[in-house]
Design a protein around this motif. Structure first.
Motif, PDB file in Angstrom:
ATOM      1  N   GLY B  72       0.894  -1.310   0.044  1.00  0.00           N
ATOM      2  CA  GLY B  72      -0.043   0.151   0.263  1.00  0.00           C
ATOM      3  C   GLY B  72       0.867   1.236  -0.062  1.00  0.00           C
ATOM      4  O   GLY B  72       0.626   1.962  -0.898  1.00  0.00           O
ATOM      5  N   LEU B  73       1.985   1.160   0.700  1.00  0.00           N
ATOM      6  CA  LEU B  73       2.732   2.289   1.001  1.00  0.00           C
ATOM      7  C   LEU B  73       3.574   2.838  -0.275  1.00  0.00           C
ATOM      8  O   LEU B  73       3.759   3.706  -0.900  1.00  0.00           O
ATOM      9  N   ALA B  74       4.022   1.589  -1.038  1.00  0.00           N
ATOM     10  CA  ALA B  74       4.709   1.722  -2.139  1.00  0.00           C
ATOM     11  C   ALA B  74       3.718   2.192  -3.256  1.00  0.00           C
ATOM     12  O   ALA B  74       4.211   3.075  -4.130  1.00  0.00           O
ATOM     13  N   LEU B  78       4.139   5.967  -4.947  1.00  0.00           N
ATOM     14  CA  LEU B  78       4.292   6.229  -6.442  1.00  0.00           C
ATOM     15  C   LEU B  78       3.260   6.927  -6.875  1.00  0.00           C
ATOM     16  O   LEU B  78       3.383   7.956  -7.975  1.00  0.00           O
ATOM     17  N   VAL B  79       2.064   6.522  -6.840  1.00  0.00           N
ATOM     18  CA  VAL B  79       1.155   7.431  -7.467  1.00  0.00           C
ATOM     19  C   VAL B  79       0.884   8.840  -6.998  1.00  0.00           C
ATOM     20  O   VAL B  79       0.459   9.735  -7.652  1.00  0.00           O
ATOM     21  N   GLY B  80       1.319   9.053  -5.715  1.00  0.00           N
ATOM     22  CA  GLY B  80       1.328  10.333  -5.001  1.00  0.00           C
ATOM     23  C   GLY B  80       2.373  11.314  -5.639  1.00  0.00           C
ATOM     24  O   GLY B  80       2.206  12.366  -5.879  1.00  0.00           O
ATOM     25  N   GLY B  84       1.512  14.371  -8.078  1.00  0.00           N
ATOM     26  CA  GLY B  84       2.207  15.708  -7.775  1.00  0.00           C
ATOM     27  C   GLY B  84       2.908  16.276  -8.942  1.00  0.00           C
ATOM     28  O   GLY B  84       2.533  17.448  -9.111  1.00  0.00           O
ATOM     29  N   VAL B  85       3.536  15.476  -9.692  1.00  0.00           N
ATOM     30  CA  VAL B  85       3.996  16.069 -10.724  1.00  0.00           C
ATOM     31  C   VAL B  85       3.022  16.480 -11.812  1.00  0.00           C
ATOM     32  O   VAL B  85       3.116  17.638 -12.368  1.00  0.00           O
ATOM     33  N   LEU B  86       2.128  15.788 -12.018  1.00  0.00           N
ATOM     34  CA  LEU B  86       0.893  16.069 -12.833  1.00  0.00           C
ATOM     35  C   LEU B  86       0.031  17.386 -12.589  1.00  0.00           C
ATOM     36  O   LEU B  86      -0.215  18.371 -13.259  1.00  0.00           O
ATOM     37  N   LEU B  87       0.013  17.359 -11.205  1.00  0.00           N
ATOM     38  CA  LEU B  87      -0.760  18.517 -10.728  1.00  0.00           C
ATOM     39  C   LEU B  87       0.043  19.784 -10.824  1.00  0.00           C
ATOM     40  O   LEU B  87      -0.540  20.892 -10.956  1.00  0.00           O
ATOM     41  N   THR B 135      -2.628   6.789   2.206  1.00  0.00           N
ATOM     42  CA  THR B 135      -1.202   7.509   1.826  1.00  0.00           C
ATOM     43  C   THR B 135      -0.971   8.499   0.893  1.00  0.00           C
ATOM     44  O   THR B 135      -0.197   9.258   1.186  1.00  0.00           O
ATOM     45  N   PHE B 136      -1.717   7.998  -0.227  1.00  0.00           N
ATOM     46  CA  PHE B 136      -1.533   8.587  -1.662  1.00  0.00           C
ATOM     47  C   PHE B 136      -1.804  10.280  -1.482  1.00  0.00           C
ATOM     48  O   PHE B 136      -1.100  10.991  -2.176  1.00  0.00           O
ATOM     49  N   PHE B 137      -2.768  10.676  -0.743  1.00  0.00           N
ATOM     50  CA  PHE B 137      -3.012  11.819  -0.479  1.00  0.00           C
ATOM     51  C   PHE B 137      -1.872  12.985   0.016  1.00  0.00           C
ATOM     52  O   PHE B 137      -1.437  13.929  -0.598  1.00  0.00           O
TER      53      PHE B 137
END
Lengths: 280, 256
Positions: B72-74, B78-80, B84-87, B135-137
């Motif tokens: 879940g953390l990984a 990754l998604v976070g 972040g980059v896309l936003l 975590t992703f948020f």
């Protein structure tokens, strides 16, 4: 059409045409450049012709648009009016990105890169393989007084050394025109005068063209072939002073009669401008 | 530079070890000398001897919960990072998605628990999904904040060297954002562990969360404390791993 082609052919028939000679040695020319930010006109009708091998210093009161001038020459901002030509060909400001070696006021070294890797940043960005870039930088280290410091990180260096790393990054990025924006502004006066003499040597050795911004009249005269005195905002060229002091210039030149006379003249012009921006 | 860091780390580890040892002594002394009943707080000796006698469920539970948490953390990291980059790059995306992410975080994970179990079954994956959701948020928001805090003069310099967006991201923006990303990562460790443990309460047969629930129903104080200690161990080990990674990757940061 025919008229144009005859016109174009004319200089070729006449190799002595001085117009062509000057044109070919011009690296960058600005003509009638104006830049506004809202109500404020930062630059107005600014014109300069930078010729190959020249060392031009620009001096002016605070807020006279020197930084705007630099951002335009570096390709970071577009003028609202006026023309820019690069090697005699008209270009848009954006075309200058990556065409001039730009060094801002702060050294802006990356804290996670060693001295060596900071120096190669610009050439690495243009695609030089890292190992080759590092080799080129290693060869340059002695000249920049950085031998033995290649594996150090910027935060371990003194201000003067950091500035030399930043200059090395600018020199490695082999462009005919180098833009230096008050590179020694933050240094103490002793380090500064040593850096000035050193810069002149490097400049002579590498045969580059330099546009150098400064606040310091002594620095402007000591370094330059030409000093451009800018007016208070809106920034224009108030005076263009040719500096005929012989080269190589040594430290003593600053106390010579010729130097003092030039300084007196420039000081007068500059103070006039400073008063304008000083009065509320 | 490096040896000094090593000594610092060594000193901190020693201090932490001594503190834990001190707490353990206080615990053991209070149960043995003050006569605190074992049904409230069993002695450490009782807990460790029980774990020694029946290690299997604890080992299996530890591995299971650790896997759920780490997956879940990984994924969340990754998604976070990508978010972040896309936003950061696309203003429209930022305006559209960021409020949505914020709303998503106001819904307690419990509300989604049952749904996740029905979608993904009583599997390892469903717990990892819950850990991911928690975590992703955090990673997204801090990555975005880190990217936006890069010195504009630095960006202008690299642009003047002709840097592309891609080069700007990898050579300047992401390294500059790392300190912010690591702050989020440390938070995410704790969040993903809670996600994994709570996720197991929606139904499973192995895991530290399962052991917690079982010992509660059985009023088994010794197993309950043994599991709490293991959850604490898992959390501290993961946190230490992230802190170590931070120390190595952010060697250039001045530290207090």
């Amino acid at each position: 059409m025919t008229a144009t082609s005859t016109h174009l052919a004319a200089p070729r028939d006449n190799p002595a045409a001085t117009g062509l000679m000057i044109e070919s040695s011009s690296i960058l020319a600005l003509d009638g450049v104006t830049k506004r930010f809202g109500q404020i006109t930062a630059l107005e009708n600014f014109g300069v012709d930078i010729r190959k091998g020249e060392f031009i210093t620009v001096i002016g009161p605070s807020g006279c648009g020197k930084s705007t001038l630099f951002n335009i020459v570096a390709g970071l901002e577009s003028p609202d009016e006026g023309r820019i030509s690069h090697h005699g060909k008209p270009v848009a400001a954006g075309d200058l990105l990556g065409q001039v070696a730009f060094m801002p006021q702060q050294d802006l070294l990356l804290p996670w890169r060693t001295v060596l890797d900071n120096a190669i940043l610009a050439i690495e960005l243009e695609g030089t393989p890292r190992s080759e870039a590092r080799r080129m930088a290693m060869d340059m280290l002695p000249e920049f007084g950085l031998t033995g410091f290649e594996r150090h990180y910027p935060q371990q260096l003194s201000g003067g050394m950091r500035q030399r790393v930043a200059l090395m990054r600018t020199f490695l990025f082999k462009r005919e025109l180098m833009l230096l924006d008050e590179p020694f502004g933050a240094l103490d006066s002793l380090t500064r005068s040593m850096m000035q003499r050193w810069l002149l040597e490097i400049w002579r050795h590498h045969e580059r063209t330099v546009l150098f911004i400064t606040h310091d009249i002594d620095e402007a005269i000591f370094l330059g072939d030409r000093v451009l005195v800018m007016s208070a905002r809106p920034g224009r060229i108030k005076l263009e002073q040719h500096i005929g002091l012989p080269r190589p210039r040594l430290g003593e030149v600053v106390t010579s009669e010729a130097f003092v006379q030039l300084k007196r003249k420039l000081l007068k012009e500059l103070e006039e401008e400073s008063m304008k921006s000083f009065t509320p | 530079m490096k040896p000094r860091l090593a000594t610092l780390a060594h000193g901190a580890t020693t201090r932490l070890g001594l503190t834990v040892l001190g707490l353990a002594l206080v615990w053991q002394a209070s149960t043995a000398l003050l006569g605190v009943p074992a049904s409230y707080l069993p002695g450490l000796d009782a807990i460790f001897s029980m774990m020694h006698r029946h290690p299997a469920p604890f080992i299996a539970g530890f591995i299971r919960t650790a896997s759920e948490m780490l997956i879940g953390l990984a994924a969340g990291t990754l998604v976070g990072l990508i978010n972040g980059v896309l936003l950061h790059r696309h203003q429209l995306l930022r305006q559209l998605l960021l409020p949505l992410f914020i709303v998503s975080q106001t819904i307690p994970v419990i509300a989604f628990g049952a749904l996740v179990v029905m979608w993904f079954g009583n599997s390892l994956l469903s717990k990892a999904v819950i850990a991911f959701y928690l975590t992703f948020f955090t990673i997204t928001v801090n990555t975005l904040a880190g990217l936006r805090s890069v010195d504009p003069a630095q960006i202008r310099l690299l642009r003047s060297f002709g840097a592309s967006d891609h080069q700007l991201l990898w050579r300047l923006q992401l390294p500059s954002a790392l300190p912010d990303i690591f702050i989020a990562l440390k938070l995410a460790v704790a969040l993903s562990l809670s996600g994994a443990v709570v996720g197991e309460w929606f139904g499973d047969t192995t895991g530290l969360g399962v052991l917690l629930l079982q010992s509660m129903y059985n009023e088994d104080m010794v197993t309950l404390w043994a599991t709490i200690l293991l959850v604490a161990l898992l959390g501290s080990l993961s946190f230490a791993a992230v802190a170590l990674m931070e120390r190595v990757m952010l060697f250039w940061q001045p530290r207090a």
